[in-house]
Design a protein around this motif. Structure first.
Motif, PDB file in Angstrom:
ATOM      1  N   LEU A 121      39.114  50.573  41.762  1.00 11.44           N
ATOM      2  CA  LEU A 121      40.198  50.200  42.676  1.00 11.44           C
ATOM      3  C   LEU A 121      39.790  49.007  43.524  1.00 11.44           C
ATOM      4  CD1 LEU A 121      42.167  53.062  44.401  1.00 11.44           C
ATOM      5  CD2 LEU A 121      42.703  51.739  42.381  1.00 11.44           C
ATOM      6  N   GLU A 122      38.557  49.023  43.983  1.00 15.90           N
ATOM      7  CA  GLU A 122      38.110  47.920  44.838  1.00 15.90           C
ATOM      8  C   GLU A 122      38.078  46.621  44.053  1.00 15.90           C
ATOM      9  OE1 GLU A 122      34.567  49.077  46.983  1.00 15.90           O
ATOM     10  OE2 GLU A 122      35.725  50.495  48.183  1.00 15.90           O
ATOM     11  N   SER A 123      37.735  46.723  42.807  1.00 17.10           N
ATOM     12  CA  SER A 123      37.736  45.534  41.975  1.00 17.10           C
ATOM     13  C   SER A 123      39.149  44.968  41.832  1.00 17.10           C
ATOM     14  CB  SER A 123      37.127  45.888  40.622  1.00 17.10           C
ATOM     15  OG  SER A 123      37.605  45.057  39.609  1.00 17.10           O
ATOM     16  N   LEU A 124      40.128  45.856  41.696  1.00 14.45           N
ATOM     17  CA  LEU A 124      41.513  45.395  41.630  1.00 14.45           C
ATOM     18  C   LEU A 124      41.932  44.779  42.958  1.00 14.45           C
ATOM     19  CD1 LEU A 124      43.200  48.308  39.656  1.00 14.45           C
ATOM     20  CD2 LEU A 124      42.692  46.010  38.832  1.00 14.45           C
ATOM     21  N   SER A 125      41.501  45.385  44.026  1.00 11.81           N
ATOM     22  CA  SER A 125      41.808  44.846  45.345  1.00 11.81           C
ATOM     23  C   SER A 125      41.246  43.435  45.505  1.00 11.81           C
ATOM     24  CB  SER A 125      41.248  45.776  46.418  1.00 11.81           C
ATOM     25  OG  SER A 125      41.329  45.169  47.683  1.00 11.81           O
ATOM     26  N   PHE A 126      40.041  43.258  45.026  1.00 14.50           N
ATOM     27  CA  PHE A 126      39.413  41.940  45.081  1.00 14.50           C
ATOM     28  C   PHE A 126      40.250  40.920  44.311  1.00 14.50           C
ATOM     29  CE2 PHE A 126      36.468  38.842  43.149  1.00 14.50           C
ATOM     30  CZ  PHE A 126      35.957  38.274  44.296  1.00 14.50           C
ATOM     31  N   TYR A 127      40.719  41.338  43.158  1.00 14.16           N
ATOM     32  CA  TYR A 127      41.578  40.455  42.372  1.00 14.16           C
ATOM     33  C   TYR A 127      42.826  40.083  43.157  1.00 14.16           C
ATOM     34  CZ  TYR A 127      45.123  39.120  38.965  1.00 14.16           C
ATOM     35  OH  TYR A 127      46.123  38.468  38.313  1.00 14.16           O
ATOM     36  N   LEU A 128      43.489  41.085  43.717  1.00 21.90           N
ATOM     37  CA  LEU A 128      44.725  40.832  44.458  1.00 21.90           C
ATOM     38  C   LEU A 128      44.483  39.900  45.629  1.00 21.90           C
ATOM     39  CD1 LEU A 128      46.233  44.428  44.484  1.00 21.90           C
ATOM     40  CD2 LEU A 128      47.135  42.438  43.260  1.00 21.90           C
ATOM     41  N   LYS A 129      43.400  40.154  46.319  1.00 25.37           N
ATOM     42  CA  LYS A 129      43.083  39.314  47.457  1.00 25.37           C
ATOM     43  C   LYS A 129      42.971  37.855  47.055  1.00 25.37           C
ATOM     44  CE  LYS A 129      39.843  37.569  49.774  1.00 25.37           C
ATOM     45  NZ  LYS A 129      38.891  37.089  50.743  1.00 25.37           N
TER      46      LYS A 129
ATOM     47  N   VAL B 205      44.334  36.394  44.481  1.00 26.86           N
ATOM     48  CA  VAL B 205      45.654  35.885  44.152  1.00 26.86           C
ATOM     49  C   VAL B 205      46.370  35.454  45.434  1.00 26.86           C
ATOM     50  CG1 VAL B 205      47.923  36.495  43.254  1.00 26.86           C
ATOM     51  CG2 VAL B 205      45.879  37.263  42.053  1.00 26.86           C
ATOM     52  N   GLU B 206      46.321  36.329  46.427  1.00 30.29           N
ATOM     53  CA  GLU B 206      46.962  36.005  47.712  1.00 30.29           C
ATOM     54  C   GLU B 206      46.414  34.705  48.304  1.00 30.29           C
ATOM     55  OE1 GLU B 206      45.965  39.398  50.024  1.00 30.29           O
ATOM     56  OE2 GLU B 206      47.123  40.726  48.713  1.00 30.29           O
TER      57      GLU B 206
ATOM     58  N   THR C 192      35.930  40.620  52.053  1.00 30.37           N
ATOM     59  CA  THR C 192      35.749  39.984  50.742  1.00 30.37           C
ATOM     60  C   THR C 192      36.449  40.768  49.644  1.00 30.37           C
ATOM     61  OG1 THR C 192      33.620  39.083  51.402  1.00 30.37           O
ATOM     62  CG2 THR C 192      34.038  39.255  49.044  1.00 30.37           C
ATOM     63  N   LEU C 193      36.320  42.072  49.703  1.00 27.40           N
ATOM     64  CA  LEU C 193      36.926  42.910  48.663  1.00 27.40           C
ATOM     65  C   LEU C 193      38.419  43.125  48.903  1.00 27.40           C
ATOM     66  CD1 LEU C 193      34.087  45.543  48.225  1.00 27.40           C
ATOM     67  CD2 LEU C 193      34.755  43.782  46.597  1.00 27.40           C
TER      68      LEU C 193
ATOM     69  N   ARG D 274      46.409  48.937  50.812  1.00 22.34           N
ATOM     70  CA  ARG D 274      47.239  48.622  49.655  1.00 22.34           C
ATOM     71  C   ARG D 274      47.860  49.905  49.119  1.00 22.34           C
ATOM     72  NH1 ARG D 274      46.051  43.348  48.196  1.00 22.34           N
ATOM     73  NH2 ARG D 274      44.113  42.642  49.149  1.00 22.34           N
TER      74      ARG D 274
ATOM     75  N   PHE E  51      43.248  52.104  50.711  1.00 22.53           N
ATOM     76  CA  PHE E  51      44.252  52.473  49.712  1.00 22.53           C
ATOM     77  C   PHE E  51      45.121  53.622  50.212  1.00 22.53           C
ATOM     78  CE2 PHE E  51      40.528  50.769  47.533  1.00 22.53           C
ATOM     79  CZ  PHE E  51      41.104  49.695  46.872  1.00 22.53           C
TER      80      PHE E  51
ATOM     81  N   ALA F 125      48.244  44.681  39.561  1.00 24.52           N
ATOM     82  CA  ALA F 125      46.902  45.215  39.330  1.00 24.52           C
ATOM     83  C   ALA F 125      47.045  46.653  38.858  1.00 24.52           C
ATOM     84  CB  ALA F 125      46.081  45.151  40.607  1.00 24.52           C
TER      85      ALA F 125
END
Lengths: 223, 223
Positions: free
Chosen positions: A209-217, A219-220, B87-88, B94, B119, B183
DNA sequence: GCATGTGAATGGATTCACAGCT
DNA sequence: AGCTGTGAATCCATTCACATGC
């Protein structure tokens, strides 16, 4: 860490990375499917397309264990499936026990992949008196944790799954190891102190989940 | 596959591997613990010991995002924790939705890490009329799958979790993507065909067991 | 001709080792 | 003296490209 560091690869092909074996599992599942739809042969190229992989990688992965393909043709589906099954050691059934009959333990107990060809789930174990005596939806019984030693010996349990809280995970690992379980899958988010010759694989669900959050961040941040 | 291949790293530090971010998650958990026991600073060396990692790797991981340490001293625990949280991208909450209210979905719904700092799990969704209207042990409601679009729009869902059978997973992925979820975490053992700009992470639980089986097989073969 | 099996080349990630700061 | 930050070196995984065999 992958293999015991002071066991130098004796007969030379001890050195197969987890990345490779992970892919073998994936190929195997695919081959099982292909067999079910009666496809006779498959080329590394065709396999590669299915998984967005490079065909050379697939050939290398498979070549670790001998030559199975036929040049100009490809791989025979059922032959290769059988071979991978043996390679992964699931050509016979291994008994499994889950420690911790909370939400996660119960869900894993009913998870198809954990009680299916190659694996047999013997029981859930828990210290909580309220849980003991119940069973999972699919009928796996919850036994007292004290039964661990007996169970392992009498039923020949080879794999333990840790589905307890972070606090107790080390304790459970040690107990499993002491009773002779040599392969353990851990779902608790802690660093376990390892014993020699007891293989541990840890799965940390939150990291995903944190990895997905990092991705979203990220993108933002681009806007 | 890690990032969209035709998006070349525009402003240069797009290129942080999943291996790195995975470790950042681990460090973060550790820092949270250290803060709770009031430790002020920590060195890369000390962190390294806890996780059996190389201290240079930890410094490299952390240095991706700026210089946080103090030479001769180490890292300030709460400062670094805050920094990693940002960072994450988990310095804000979310919203998450789980599709599939079977065993796995239900268990994940009650899994601490999935409904905890950073989350918030909004609902489970299912097509099965019998399941709709129930709720998980911790009180997450099961809503009709048709609500997906509404839910995503009204509640601002950012992350979707696929906990349905392999057959339906692609369909669910497509629907999630179409409603604007960017995501997705997938637990179904299938290769999903990806859409651009919709990040997917897949977790294959069975692979872990097979990997343990492979280990056991090799141990056996040595005797 | 076609697809495997594999050495050589590439590309990433980890580790070493040290310069630079406190 | 101690620890960070980082180029250089190493190690490992993936990909290329081709010789080999059906």
């Amino acid at each position: 860490m992958a293999t015991n560091p002071n066991t130098r690869p004796t007969n030379d092909r001890d050195v197969i990375s987890e990345l490779t074996t992970g892919r073998l599992s994936v190929y195997l599942r695919c081959l099982t499917y292909l067999e079910s739809v009666q496809q006779q042969t498959i080329s590394s190229h065709e396999l590669a397309q299915r998984f967005h992989l490079n065909s050379a990688q697939i050939r290398k992965d498979l070549a670790c264990f001998g030559e199975f393909g036929t040049r100009g043709v490809g791989y025979n589906v059922s032959e290769l499936r059988q071979h991978l099954t043996r390679t992964l050691g699931i050509d016979r059934v291994r008994n499994v026990v889950i420690v911790g009959a909370g939400n996660l333990g119960m869900a894993l107990a009913d998870y198809r992949g954990f009680n299916d060809s190659g694996f047999h789930l013997v029981a859930l174990l828990d210290v909580d008196a309220d849980k003991i005596g119940r069973e999972s939806r699919s009928g796996i019984p919850v036994l007292p944790y004290e039964e661990l030693g007996n169970l392992v010996r009498k039923r020949g349990v080879e794999i333990g799954i840790i589905a307890v809280s972070a606090d107790s995970a080390q304790q459970v690992y040690d107990n499993l190891a002491d009773t002779g379980v040599q392969a353990i899958l851990n779902f608790a988010p802690v660093q376990i102190r390892l014993k020699p010759d007891v293989k541990l694989k840890s799965v940390d669900l939150r990291i995903n989940l944190e990895s997905l959050s990092f991705y979203l961040k990220n993108v933002e941040d681009e806007s």
